[in-house]
Design a protein around this motif. Structure first.
Motif, PDB file in Angstrom:
ATOM      1  N   ALA A 148       0.731  -1.260  -0.122  1.00 51.14           N
ATOM      2  CA  ALA A 148      -0.039  -0.110   0.072  1.00 51.14           C
ATOM      3  C   ALA A 148       0.925   1.365   0.118  1.00 51.14           C
ATOM      4  O   ALA A 148       0.790   2.276  -0.775  1.00 51.14           O
ATOM      5  N   GLY A 149       1.893   1.260   0.878  1.00 53.95           N
ATOM      6  CA  GLY A 149       2.857   2.429   0.870  1.00 53.95           C
ATOM      7  C   GLY A 149       3.389   2.763  -0.382  1.00 53.95           C
ATOM      8  O   GLY A 149       3.350   3.776  -0.953  1.00 53.95           O
ATOM      9  N   SER A 194       2.524  12.090   5.300  1.00 54.66           N
ATOM     10  CA  SER A 194       1.870  10.662   5.724  1.00 54.66           C
ATOM     11  C   SER A 194       2.647   9.412   5.040  1.00 54.66           C
ATOM     12  O   SER A 194       2.196   8.531   5.306  1.00 54.66           O
ATOM     13  N   ARG A 203       4.799   6.517   3.584  1.00 56.78           N
ATOM     14  CA  ARG A 203       5.614   5.884   4.668  1.00 56.78           C
ATOM     15  C   ARG A 203       6.965   6.153   3.998  1.00 56.78           C
ATOM     16  O   ARG A 203       7.434   5.778   2.900  1.00 56.78           O
ATOM     17  N   ALA A 206      -8.321  14.423   1.338  1.00 56.02           N
ATOM     18  CA  ALA A 206      -9.484  13.563   1.740  1.00 56.02           C
ATOM     19  C   ALA A 206     -10.839  14.312   2.117  1.00 56.02           C
ATOM     20  O   ALA A 206     -11.893  13.693   1.772  1.00 56.02           O
ATOM     21  N   LEU A 247     -12.905  16.369  -6.966  1.00 61.42           N
ATOM     22  CA  LEU A 247     -12.075  15.229  -7.414  1.00 61.42           C
ATOM     23  C   LEU A 247     -12.144  15.198  -8.828  1.00 61.42           C
ATOM     24  O   LEU A 247     -11.025  14.955  -9.640  1.00 61.42           O
ATOM     25  N   LEU A 281     -11.454   7.978 -11.903  1.00 63.77           N
ATOM     26  CA  LEU A 281     -11.502   8.156 -10.532  1.00 63.77           C
ATOM     27  C   LEU A 281     -11.896   7.060  -9.663  1.00 63.77           C
ATOM     28  O   LEU A 281     -11.302   6.930  -8.603  1.00 63.77           O
ATOM     29  N   ALA A 290      -8.162   1.657  -4.951  1.00 64.39           N
ATOM     30  CA  ALA A 290      -6.748   1.294  -4.263  1.00 64.39           C
ATOM     31  C   ALA A 290      -6.966   1.399  -2.611  1.00 64.39           C
ATOM     32  O   ALA A 290      -6.249   0.641  -1.933  1.00 64.39           O
ATOM     33  N   HIS A 291      -8.034   2.106  -2.160  1.00 62.74           N
ATOM     34  CA  HIS A 291      -8.041   2.178  -0.857  1.00 62.74           C
ATOM     35  C   HIS A 291      -8.855   0.795   0.039  1.00 62.74           C
ATOM     36  O   HIS A 291      -9.236   0.677   0.831  1.00 62.74           O
ATOM     37  N   GLY A 334      -4.016  -0.959   2.957  1.00 65.16           N
ATOM     38  CA  GLY A 334      -3.346   0.167   3.361  1.00 65.16           C
ATOM     39  C   GLY A 334      -4.193   0.639   4.794  1.00 65.16           C
ATOM     40  O   GLY A 334      -5.262   0.097   4.990  1.00 65.16           O
ATOM     41  N   THR A 377      -4.712   4.558   7.338  1.00 61.76           N
ATOM     42  CA  THR A 377      -4.820   6.171   7.306  1.00 61.76           C
ATOM     43  C   THR A 377      -4.278   6.439   8.956  1.00 61.76           C
ATOM     44  O   THR A 377      -4.460   5.521   9.752  1.00 61.76           O
ATOM     45  N   HIS A 378      -3.646   7.544   9.066  1.00 55.68           N
ATOM     46  CA  HIS A 378      -3.514   8.142  10.198  1.00 55.68           C
ATOM     47  C   HIS A 378      -4.710   8.651  11.033  1.00 55.68           C
ATOM     48  O   HIS A 378      -5.354   9.227  10.240  1.00 55.68           O
ATOM     49  N   LEU A 403      -7.746   1.055   6.156  1.00 50.32           N
ATOM     50  CA  LEU A 403      -8.935   1.785   5.351  1.00 50.32           C
ATOM     51  C   LEU A 403     -10.150   0.638   5.202  1.00 50.32           C
ATOM     52  O   LEU A 403     -11.428   1.259   5.143  1.00 50.32           O
TER      53      LEU A 403
HETATM   54  C1  HEM Z   1      -9.182  10.059  -5.004  1.00 50.46           C
HETATM   55  C2  HEM Z   1      -8.567  10.995  -4.398  1.00 50.46           C
HETATM   56  C3  HEM Z   1      -7.738  10.299  -3.102  1.00 50.46           C
HETATM   57  C4  HEM Z   1      -7.554  10.928  -1.841  1.00 50.46           C
HETATM   58  C5  HEM Z   1      -8.477  12.052  -1.664  1.00 50.46           C
HETATM   59  C6  HEM Z   1      -6.478  10.063  -1.170  1.00 50.46           C
HETATM   60  C7  HEM Z   1      -6.454  10.238   0.096  1.00 50.46           C
HETATM   61  C8  HEM Z   1      -5.689   9.451   0.877  1.00 50.46           C
HETATM   62  C9  HEM Z   1      -5.447   9.617   2.334  1.00 50.46           C
HETATM   63  C10 HEM Z   1      -5.552  10.668   3.325  1.00 50.46           C
HETATM   64  C11 HEM Z   1      -4.796   8.346   2.671  1.00 50.46           C
HETATM   65  C12 HEM Z   1      -4.142   8.208   4.243  1.00 50.46           C
HETATM   66  C13 HEM Z   1      -2.707   8.606   4.417  1.00 50.46           C
HETATM   67  C14 HEM Z   1      -2.216   8.440   5.646  1.00 50.46           C
HETATM   68  O1  HEM Z   1      -3.006   8.612   6.844  1.00 50.46           O
HETATM   69  O2  HEM Z   1      -1.371   7.702   5.522  1.00 50.46           O
HETATM   70  C15 HEM Z   1      -4.571   7.586   1.818  1.00 50.46           C
HETATM   71  C16 HEM Z   1      -4.128   6.256   1.714  1.00 50.46           C
HETATM   72  C17 HEM Z   1      -3.952   5.651   0.474  1.00 50.46           C
HETATM   73  N1  HEM Z   1      -4.071   5.820  -0.803  1.00 50.46           N
HETATM   74 FE1  HEM Z   1      -5.349   7.460  -1.227  1.00 50.46          FE
HETATM   75  N2  HEM Z   1      -6.328   9.045  -1.997  1.00 50.46           N
HETATM   76  C18 HEM Z   1      -6.930   9.056  -3.124  1.00 50.46           C
HETATM   77  C19 HEM Z   1      -6.858   8.324  -4.267  1.00 50.46           C
HETATM   78  C20 HEM Z   1      -5.926   7.151  -4.303  1.00 50.46           C
HETATM   79  C21 HEM Z   1      -5.386   6.651  -5.443  1.00 50.46           C
HETATM   80  C22 HEM Z   1      -5.898   6.836  -6.991  1.00 50.46           C
HETATM   81  C23 HEM Z   1      -4.828   5.672  -5.159  1.00 50.46           C
HETATM   82  C24 HEM Z   1      -3.788   4.576  -5.902  1.00 50.46           C
HETATM   83  C25 HEM Z   1      -4.058   4.267  -7.113  1.00 50.46           C
HETATM   84  C26 HEM Z   1      -4.495   5.601  -3.773  1.00 50.46           C
HETATM   85  C27 HEM Z   1      -3.653   4.804  -3.141  1.00 50.46           C
HETATM   86  C28 HEM Z   1      -3.631   4.855  -1.500  1.00 50.46           C
HETATM   87  C29 HEM Z   1      -3.083   3.689  -0.705  1.00 50.46           C
HETATM   88  C30 HEM Z   1      -2.555   2.481  -1.241  1.00 50.46           C
HETATM   89  C31 HEM Z   1      -3.341   4.315   0.727  1.00 50.46           C
HETATM   90  C32 HEM Z   1      -2.740   3.461   1.881  1.00 50.46           C
HETATM   91  C33 HEM Z   1      -1.316   4.003   1.802  1.00 50.46           C
HETATM   92  C34 HEM Z   1      -0.749   3.287   3.296  1.00 50.46           C
HETATM   93  O3  HEM Z   1      -1.403   2.432   3.988  1.00 50.46           O
HETATM   94  O4  HEM Z   1       0.572   3.517   3.415  1.00 50.46           O
HETATM   95  N3  HEM Z   1      -5.240   6.652  -3.230  1.00 50.46           N
HETATM   96  N4  HEM Z   1      -5.125   8.104   0.634  1.00 50.46           N
END
Ligand code: HEM
Length: 290
Positions: free
Chosen positions: A23-24, A60, A62, A131, A138, A152, A158-159, A162, A164-165, A209
């Motif tokens: 995820a990171g 945030s 990693r 977020a 978006l 989108l 992808a969420h 992984g 979030t903090h 997540l």
């Molecule tokens: C649509 C808009 C998006 C927003 C607003 C958003 C926002 C966020 C936020 C706030 C986190 C948590 C960060 C933390 O606290 O460490 C997160 C985690 C994550 N996001 Fe998104 N994200 C979006 C789209 C995406 C996309 C397009 C991908 C990949 C294709 C993605 C992949 C991830 C992954 C894998 C995590 C987990 C990361 C981890 O565990 O270290 N996100 N995202």
């Protein structure tokens, strides 16, 4: 072939030790592509701090995943110096990460070059979705990167892996619980992320997540969104538009549909603003321009 084998073996080792690194790495790749294109600018260290420190959401990312990319790149430099860019290393590592935790196999193109400079903080802030964004914001931001509403929604899937903090989740919990969250899910999240007194927010803690299958790349995210069990406003916002809602429903019903679309959308994302030939360089070390 040798290059690819090196990346896969080393990455497999790291992800088998800690599957959440997938995820990171995926998130770093997404953010890199959105800031000035998939050019590894996010990995560059600047005297004023890297692009990663430009926003609280990016801060945030990693550090351990950045280290993994740097170590894979260092091994590549030993095997075949000056051939594989940091941008390709990151793109391939993200692609492999998805597959290693159960997602689709996505054959991507290579040949990305690395940027020589990092983006300004202003560019970073304008490029990275946060977020709290609503659907139209978006949609506009993704469109500016050549990505559709379908992209989108699929990429938001992808969420499904992984974490979030808590610090990035509390705006959904206080001063009042957001209507984005089901009462039971919100109460559970509050119990983890808020101390008994709101002043003692546990912002350093992390939550999955997708609480049921956090390390498995599946279509659970879309089921979570429909059940109001996705944490961010940007997740719930996908339901605020008829087109968005119809994709969320279709991906929740069929993992095959989700994988098929994620494959196409990831390919598009992996080509945003790519530098080729003399437009960029192959950095020796991902943190430093040559
Ligand atoms: C649509 C808009 C998006 C927003 C607003 C958003 C926002 C966020 C936020 C706030 C986190 C948590 C960060 C933390 O606290 O460490 C997160 C985690 C994550 N996001 Fe998104 N994200 C979006 C789209 C995406 C996309 C397009 C991908 C990949 C294709 C993605 C992949 C991830 C992954 C894998 C995590 C987990 C990361 C981890 O565990 O270290 N996100 N995202």
């Amino acid at each position: 072939m040798l290059k690819v084998a090196h990346i896969i073996v080393e990455e497999e080792f790291y992800i088998s030790q800690d599957p959440s690194q997938a995820a990171g790495i995926l998130r770093i790749f997404f953010q890199d592509c959105f800031v000035q294109g998939c050019d590894a600018s996010l990995l560059l260290e600047r005297p004023e701090g890297s692009e990663r420190s430009a926003t609280s959401d990016l801060n945030s990312l990693r550090a351990t995943s950045v280290r993994i990319i740097n170590e894979i790149k260092a091994s590549l430099e030993v095997a075949c110096p000056g051939v594989v860019s940091c941008a390709d290393t990151l793109a391939l590592a993200a692609r492999d990460s998805i597959f290693m935790v159960g997602g689709p196999w996505i054959p991507i193109l290579t040949g990305r070059k690395d940027s020589i400079v990092a983006a300004s903080n202003q560019t970073v802030m304008a490029s990275v979705p946060v977020a709290t964004l609503g659907f139209s914001e978006l949609k506009r931001l993704f469109a500016s990167k050549g990505l559709s509403v379908k992209d989108l929604v699929a990429l938001s899937g992808a969420h499904t892996i992984g974490q979030t903090h808590c610090g990035l989740a509390v705006s959904q919990l206080t001063p009042t619980m957001s209507r984005d969250l089901s009462p039971a899910f919100g109460a559970n999240l509050s119990q983890i992320c808020l101390a008994y007194h709101p002043a003692a927010r546990k912002s350093h803690l992390t939550v999955h997540l997708d609480s049921l299958t956090p390390d498995s790349f599946d279509n659970a995210y879309f089921k979570n969104v429909l059940k109001k069990q996705a944490i961010f406003h940007s997740d719930a916002a996908l339901l605020d538009d008829n087109e968005g809602l119809s994709y969320v429903r279709s991906f929740a019903l069929s993992q095959a549909q989700f994988f098929k679309q994620f494959h196409l959308s990831f390919l598009k994302m992996s080509q945003i603003g790519v530098l080729t030939n003399v437009e960029g360089e192959v950095r020796m070390s991902c943190g430093l321009a040559n």
